[in-house]
Design a protein around this motif. Structure first.
Motif, PDB file in Angstrom:
ATOM      1  N   ILE A 141      35.459  48.319  36.648  1.00  0.00           N
ATOM      2  CA  ILE A 141      35.241  47.001  36.049  1.00  0.00           C
ATOM      3  C   ILE A 141      34.408  47.223  34.785  1.00  0.00           C
ATOM      4  CG2 ILE A 141      34.114  44.764  36.401  1.00  0.00           C
ATOM      5  CD1 ILE A 141      34.691  45.373  39.512  1.00  0.00           C
ATOM      6  N   HIS A 142      33.416  48.098  34.915  1.00  0.00           N
ATOM      7  CA  HIS A 142      32.601  48.539  33.772  1.00  0.00           C
ATOM      8  C   HIS A 142      32.914  50.020  33.541  1.00  0.00           C
ATOM      9  CE1 HIS A 142      29.789  45.075  35.016  1.00  0.00           C
ATOM     10  NE2 HIS A 142      30.649  44.683  34.089  1.00  0.00           N
ATOM     11  N   SER A 143      33.545  50.280  32.406  1.00  0.00           N
ATOM     12  CA  SER A 143      34.171  51.593  32.234  1.00  0.00           C
ATOM     13  C   SER A 143      33.197  52.762  32.178  1.00  0.00           C
ATOM     14  CB  SER A 143      35.026  51.575  30.971  1.00  0.00           C
ATOM     15  OG  SER A 143      35.903  50.480  31.006  1.00  0.00           O
ATOM     16  N   THR A 144      31.947  52.529  31.791  1.00  0.00           N
ATOM     17  CA  THR A 144      30.997  53.650  31.776  1.00  0.00           C
ATOM     18  C   THR A 144      30.507  53.979  33.185  1.00  0.00           C
ATOM     19  OG1 THR A 144      29.249  52.066  31.318  1.00  0.00           O
ATOM     20  CG2 THR A 144      30.153  53.269  29.426  1.00  0.00           C
ATOM     21  N   GLU A 145      30.837  53.126  34.152  1.00  0.00           N
ATOM     22  CA  GLU A 145      30.466  53.409  35.547  1.00  0.00           C
ATOM     23  C   GLU A 145      31.597  54.276  36.108  1.00  0.00           C
ATOM     24  OE1 GLU A 145      29.743  49.377  36.883  1.00  0.00           O
ATOM     25  OE2 GLU A 145      28.203  49.126  35.353  1.00  0.00           O
ATOM     26  N   VAL A 146      31.641  55.514  35.598  1.00  0.00           N
ATOM     27  CA  VAL A 146      32.839  56.343  35.689  1.00  0.00           C
ATOM     28  C   VAL A 146      33.219  56.760  37.108  1.00  0.00           C
ATOM     29  CG1 VAL A 146      32.676  57.240  33.336  1.00  0.00           C
ATOM     30  CG2 VAL A 146      31.418  58.378  35.171  1.00  0.00           C
ATOM     31  N   GLY A 215      33.157  43.520  26.456  1.00  0.00           N
ATOM     32  CA  GLY A 215      32.450  44.663  27.036  1.00  0.00           C
ATOM     33  C   GLY A 215      32.001  44.405  28.466  1.00  0.00           C
ATOM     34  N   HIS A 216      30.718  44.613  28.698  1.00  0.00           N
ATOM     35  CA  HIS A 216      30.142  44.508  30.033  1.00  0.00           C
ATOM     36  C   HIS A 216      30.286  43.097  30.634  1.00  0.00           C
ATOM     37  CE1 HIS A 216      27.568  46.573  32.969  1.00  0.00           C
ATOM     38  NE2 HIS A 216      27.086  45.381  33.242  1.00  0.00           N
ATOM     39  N   ASP A 217      30.454  42.104  29.785  1.00  0.00           N
ATOM     40  CA  ASP A 217      30.606  40.735  30.292  1.00  0.00           C
ATOM     41  C   ASP A 217      31.990  40.484  30.890  1.00  0.00           C
ATOM     42  OD1 ASP A 217      28.062  39.880  29.858  1.00  0.00           O
ATOM     43  OD2 ASP A 217      28.511  38.535  28.188  1.00  0.00           O
ATOM     44  N   LEU A 248      33.676  47.878  42.901  1.00  0.00           N
ATOM     45  CA  LEU A 248      32.909  49.122  42.761  1.00  0.00           C
ATOM     46  C   LEU A 248      32.179  49.147  41.413  1.00  0.00           C
ATOM     47  CD1 LEU A 248      35.450  51.767  44.125  1.00  0.00           C
ATOM     48  CD2 LEU A 248      33.765  50.398  45.386  1.00  0.00           C
ATOM     49  N   HIS A 249      30.886  49.437  41.467  1.00  0.00           N
ATOM     50  CA  HIS A 249      30.053  49.496  40.257  1.00  0.00           C
ATOM     51  C   HIS A 249      29.067  50.647  40.369  1.00  0.00           C
ATOM     52  CE1 HIS A 249      30.846  45.584  38.200  1.00  0.00           C
ATOM     53  NE2 HIS A 249      31.217  45.193  39.409  1.00  0.00           N
ATOM     54  N   GLN A 250      28.397  50.888  39.252  1.00  0.00           N
ATOM     55  CA  GLN A 250      27.224  51.772  39.256  1.00  0.00           C
ATOM     56  C   GLN A 250      26.055  51.051  38.606  1.00  0.00           C
ATOM     57  OE1 GLN A 250      29.917  55.706  38.479  1.00  0.00           O
ATOM     58  NE2 GLN A 250      27.851  55.752  37.615  1.00  0.00           N
ATOM     59  N   MET A 251      24.857  51.478  39.009  1.00  0.00           N
ATOM     60  CA  MET A 251      23.628  50.876  38.478  1.00  0.00           C
ATOM     61  C   MET A 251      22.733  51.998  37.948  1.00  0.00           C
ATOM     62  SD  MET A 251      21.837  49.943  42.123  1.00  0.00           S
ATOM     63  CE  MET A 251      21.531  51.225  43.335  1.00  0.00           C
ATOM     64  N   VAL A 324      29.468  46.846  45.541  1.00  0.00           N
ATOM     65  CA  VAL A 324      28.872  48.135  45.844  1.00  0.00           C
ATOM     66  C   VAL A 324      28.418  48.742  44.524  1.00  0.00           C
ATOM     67  CG1 VAL A 324      29.323  50.423  46.766  1.00  0.00           C
ATOM     68  CG2 VAL A 324      30.324  48.436  47.869  1.00  0.00           C
ATOM     69  N   GLU A 325      27.163  49.112  44.446  1.00  0.00           N
ATOM     70  CA  GLU A 325      26.600  49.656  43.207  1.00  0.00           C
ATOM     71  C   GLU A 325      25.959  51.001  43.519  1.00  0.00           C
ATOM     72  OE1 GLU A 325      26.022  48.222  40.006  1.00  0.00           O
ATOM     73  OE2 GLU A 325      26.571  46.097  40.285  1.00  0.00           O
ATOM     74  N   ALA A 326      26.577  52.073  43.055  1.00  0.00           N
ATOM     75  CA  ALA A 326      25.985  53.404  43.243  1.00  0.00           C
ATOM     76  C   ALA A 326      25.095  53.725  42.040  1.00  0.00           C
ATOM     77  CB  ALA A 326      27.081  54.457  43.362  1.00  0.00           C
TER      78      ALA A 326
HETATM   79 ZN   LIG Z   1      28.971  47.321  36.713  1.00  0.00          ZN
END
Ligand SMILES: [Zn+2]
Length: 871
Positions: A141-146, A215-217, A248-251, A324-326
């Motif tokens: 969803i957020h591409s840098t959260e690879v 972007g992130h929005d 699926l996300h990353q933080m 889920v945020e890894a």
């Molecule tokens: Zn994210």
């Protein structure tokens, strides 16, 4: 790949308590998988996904998905739309062979459960027992959260290839829809950039927006549905009625290693209690899976709340959002190391943080592994309890359609609204969200008020009445503090979404039942006002300034090269009164075509008078040259760019090279979106860290800064939005001072809708109602003013909050928001709060467009106007 230390197995008693098989890797190592028939991700990509310093590219990921779909009878590959830049948007459907043959039937049953009107309890139970729950998994969803993109091939391969009880149970009992990238564009850009900068001194992280505009929005778009990717996903959910959606996300690295639900308070009360509990239970199930596999640092109940529909469509449509945020690795794909060599993150165990993480490093391989477990943990539970998931989904939808005393009976948008375009957009938003809309076919009375035929009715008791309610009602965000009397507990995002306020549409809440004969609206269309006759060569076309669609007409007239004026005062013509800001347009064929076309799109009525009015006016500059400053990774500017394109405003992006020349030679008006500091302009991107393709974002230096000031002094118009007002203050020493306390105990407005008073005689505020509310976010500011013309300010007293949450509203009393400043021969307009925030705030978007055209315009006397109109 999974080389990091695994925790010893749990004691037998704990094992018995688990309903899930322990771990994916235990099964993967079993003999049954000795000879995989489908190429593994490692064979295909040449490295295990998650390997140090390696990222599989999007195009290769797509090739792999197609390959698996080719070789497996359990996987379907489809392209279900096109992204904002025209790339394919793929979908993978994974289930047993029998289920894949039966998808139409599964879809039909789920749709029946989603709309249980006329369905008995016994029938619902039977259907729930027959069908299969649909599980939608969204990655990248957020591409840098690879890691979220890199894990998908592993999940897919395991489901397609593994012969285990776990996998068979999932395939037999669940239909899994995988969106391998919610932003395919960004996933390609980020992956390619990472690979192409390998071995250079350049930064490896793609520096710009990873969705074309926002972007992130891209996951703040779930109720306005502006972007193609959002629209695709909403259509997918409307088609399938999923029972679970996992994101699926990353933080960052400050907290645990992975966040799962339950969420932090508050829940939007419009989310059904069953959906909330389904969310909580599945989140706990994932936690259990992670902990059972020895994965430490699992955390729930922090940071992320369950409030705004901007981040969640599914929750108002019967499905939990499983976020889920890894935690993230270093520079996308390298080992993250703690600064002191000790374990990463908080070390104090708590009930929502049972096992602190005990290692000093964190890798992409671990991210992939944690995410993998989270998906299989959730899938296994849904497979095991498939009937319960479907039945609870039905119960959720049953609650939605049963009238309830504590819910309104209906919402009514009266016919004859001030802004027909806004009304159309509000209804279209609801309809996109699967909300049923009716139109009264005769006059009726509700709550003691008479409504005309043609009024719109949205009943609460319908499958997606909750979605309508959260968008139509006033938000009352709870006053949450870190501790009693302490600072506010930050909402994860914003606190208000009241569409009638944001769009400027009157919508009445009707508590008690009423009767009315209606017809169901199949597809909302813009109003179709009759187009007037030719005004003749002494006359003019007239368009009122009230609609926020009116700037679309201006843009069309500019394109057509039609002479356009705006009345500086109220006037009467042909027995009708026209407000200041009314468009007065030459009576040419080109103007007629442009107006006809824009009126069809917006539903805005056009009038014609045989005798041009005698009123003082502003002549809009032909072909006004609009510039939008492009800042790197600047999301507010991206939203604005999207809006400008929708309105077909002829504009150019202002880039670094423009500052080397004469800005006045290129632009009449330059818009500085929120989030642009002096450093962003002067220093910009460091040319040693980014290759020449980013030259547009390199700093313009002090000379460029001086050129921007000269642009204004020589007659240019500069609009500064939100926190960029501080930048304009620095540029031209504007006589305004920030007025709000910086201490959040004292003043706090985390994205709310606030009261406002407009001087509607000022050209910047033409067409506004005197009390149109405005958006006010956490980076916005109110001002004390020692000069300039105040266009809008906060009321001197009374309630400042209209919707959302506000602490210390009295500090806004009488403070200025929008101010006009004459600087040399030019104009700076400062907007203390964003008039087009995320383009949700649409009624106030008129302010921005008014200012864009007002600056470069010239004035015409009342006596001169008729002649001026004829050229
Ligand atoms: Zn994210």
């Amino acid at each position: 790949m999974r080389t990091w230390k695994r925790r010893a197995l749990l004691p037998a008693a704990a094992l018995l308590a688990l309903t899930l098989p322990l771990s994916s890797s235990l099964v993967l190592n079993s003999a049954a998988n000795a000879a995989p028939r489908i190429t593994t991700p490692e064979q295909f990509f040449g490295f295990p996904l998650g390997a140090e310093g390696k990222l599989a590219r999007w195009n290769d990921l797509m090739r792999y998905y197609k390959l698996v779909a080719d070789r497996s009878d359990k996987v379907l590959y489809q392209e279900i739309g096109k992204t904002a830049t025209g790339r394919p948007f793929p979908l993978l459907t994974v289930s047993s062979r029998d289920n894949l043959k039966n998808l139409d039937r599964i879809k039909e049953v789920n749709r029946r459960l989603a709309d249980p009107r006329g369905l008995t309890e016994a029938e619902a139970r039977k259907l729930a027992a027959q069908s299969k729950p649909v599980f939608l998994l969204e990655a990248a969803i957020h591409s840098t959260e690879v890691g979220t993109a890199q894990v998908i091939p592993n999940i897919l391969h395991r489901l397609a290839d593994e012969k285990s009880a776990t996998v068979s149970e999932i395939l037999e009992n669940v239909v899994l829809l995988i969106v391998p990238a919610q932003s395919p564009d960004g996933t390609e850009w980020v992956g390619d950039y990472f690979n192409e900068t390998a071995g250079t001194n350049y930064a490896r992280t793609y520096p710009d927006l990873y969705q074309k505009y926002i972007g992130h929005d891209d996951n703040r778009d779930w109720f306005m549905f502006t972007q193609p990717e959002t629209q695709i996903s909403v259509a997918l959910q409307n088609e399938w009625k999923p029972q679970v959606v996992q994101n699926l996300h990353q933080m960052g690295n400050a907290r645990g290693r992975i966040f799962v639900p339950p969420y932090l308070s508050p829940n939007d009360p419009n989310i059904d209690p069953i959906t909330v509990q389904q969310t909580n239970s599945l989140g706990m199930e994932i936690s259990r899976s992670l902990t059972a596999e020895g994965k430490k640092g699992v955390n729930w109940g922090s940071t992320y709340d369950y409030w705004t529909p901007s981040r969640q469509y599914m929750t108002y449509h019967g499905a939990p959002r499983i976020l889920v945020e890894a935690a993230s690795a270093q520079d996308l794909a390298y080992t993250y190391r703690s600064s002191d060599g000790g374990p990463i993150g908080p070390q104090e165990p708590d009930t929502n943080f049972i096992e602190p993480y005990d290692q000093s490093t964190w890798t992409l391989a671990q991210i992939v592994d944690y995410l993998d477990t989270s998906v299989f943990g959730a899938l296994s539970n849904v497979a095991k309890y498939r009937t319960e998931w479907l039945y609870n989904f039905y119960r959720t939808q049953r609650n939605a359609i049963d009238p309830s005393a504590d819910k309104p009976f209906a919402y009514v948008a009266p016919a004859g609204q001030r802004d027909p375009f806004a009304t159309y957009e509000l209804l279209k938003t609801l309809q996109t969200g699967d909300v049923e809309i009716e139109k009264a076919i005769s006059d009726f009375t509700a709550n003691g008020k008479r409504y005309e035929a043609g009024s719109w009715i949205i009943r609460y008791a319908q499958p997606y009445g909750r979605f309508a309610k959260t968008l139509l009602e006033t938000q009352d965000y709870p006053d949450l503090r870190e501790y009693p009397g302490g600072p506010p507990q930050n909402p994860y995002d914003v606190t208000a979404q009241t569409l009638p306020m944001l769009l400027g549409v009157q919508v009445d809440t009707i508590a008690k039942p009423f009767t009315v004969s209606t017809s169901r609206v199949k597809k909302v269309q813009p109003a179709a006002p009759a187009f007037p006759g030719d005004p003749g060569n002494r006359g003019a076309y007239l368009v009122g300034p009230e609609s926020y669609g009116a700037p679309m007409m201006i843009a069309a007239l500019q394109k057509a090269g039609a002479e356009t004026f705006r009345a500086s005062a109220e006037f009467s013509a042909g027995g009708r009164s026209y407000a200041p800001g009314t468009l007065i347009v030459e009576p040419s064929k080109a103007a007629r075509t442009a107006l006809q076309d824009a009126s069809r799109k917006t539903g805005i009525p056009v009038f014609s008078v045989g005798q041009a009015p005698r009123v003082a006016a502003e002549r809009l500059k032909d072909n006004t040259r609009v510039g939008l400053f492009r800042g790197v990774n600047n999301i507010p500017g991206g939203w604005m760019k999207w809006l400008f394109e929708q309105y077909d405003i002829g504009f150019k992006e202002v880039v670094a090279a423009d500052f080397a020349g004469d800005l006045n030679a290129k632009f009449d008006t330059i818009v500085l979106p929120a989030g642009i500091s002096r450093a962003d302009i002067v220093s910009g991107l460091n040319r040693d860290r980014y290759p020449a393709e980013w030259a547009w974002a390199y700093g313009v230096g002090e000379a460029g800064w001086a050129e921007l000031r000269k642009f204004v002094e020589d007659g240019g118009t500069l609009l500064a939005i939100g926190d960029s007002v501080a930048t304009a203050r620095q540029l031209a020493s504007l006589p305004i001072t920030p007025a709000l306390p910086t201490d959040e105990h004292v003043f706090f407005s985390p994205g709310s809708i606030l009261s406002q008073r407009f001087d509607t005689s000022d050209p910047v505020a033409w067409g506004m109602r005197p009390d149109t509310p405005v958006w006010f976010g956490e980076n916005d500011q109110a001002y004390d003013v020692e000069g300039g013309d105040v266009v809008s300010s906060f009321p001197q007293s009374g309630e400042q909050l209209q919707s959302g949450w506000l602490i210390g509203g009295e500090h806004l009393n009488g403070k200025a928001n929008i101010v006009k400043h004459q600087v040399g021969d030019g104009l700076i307009v400062t907007f203390g709060s964003e008039p087009t925030f995320r383009t949700w705030s649409r009624d106030p978007s008129k302010l921005l467009f008014n200012a864009i055209y007002h600056g470069p315009s010239t004035t015409v006397d009342a006596a001169e106007l008729p002649d001026a109109l004829r050229g």
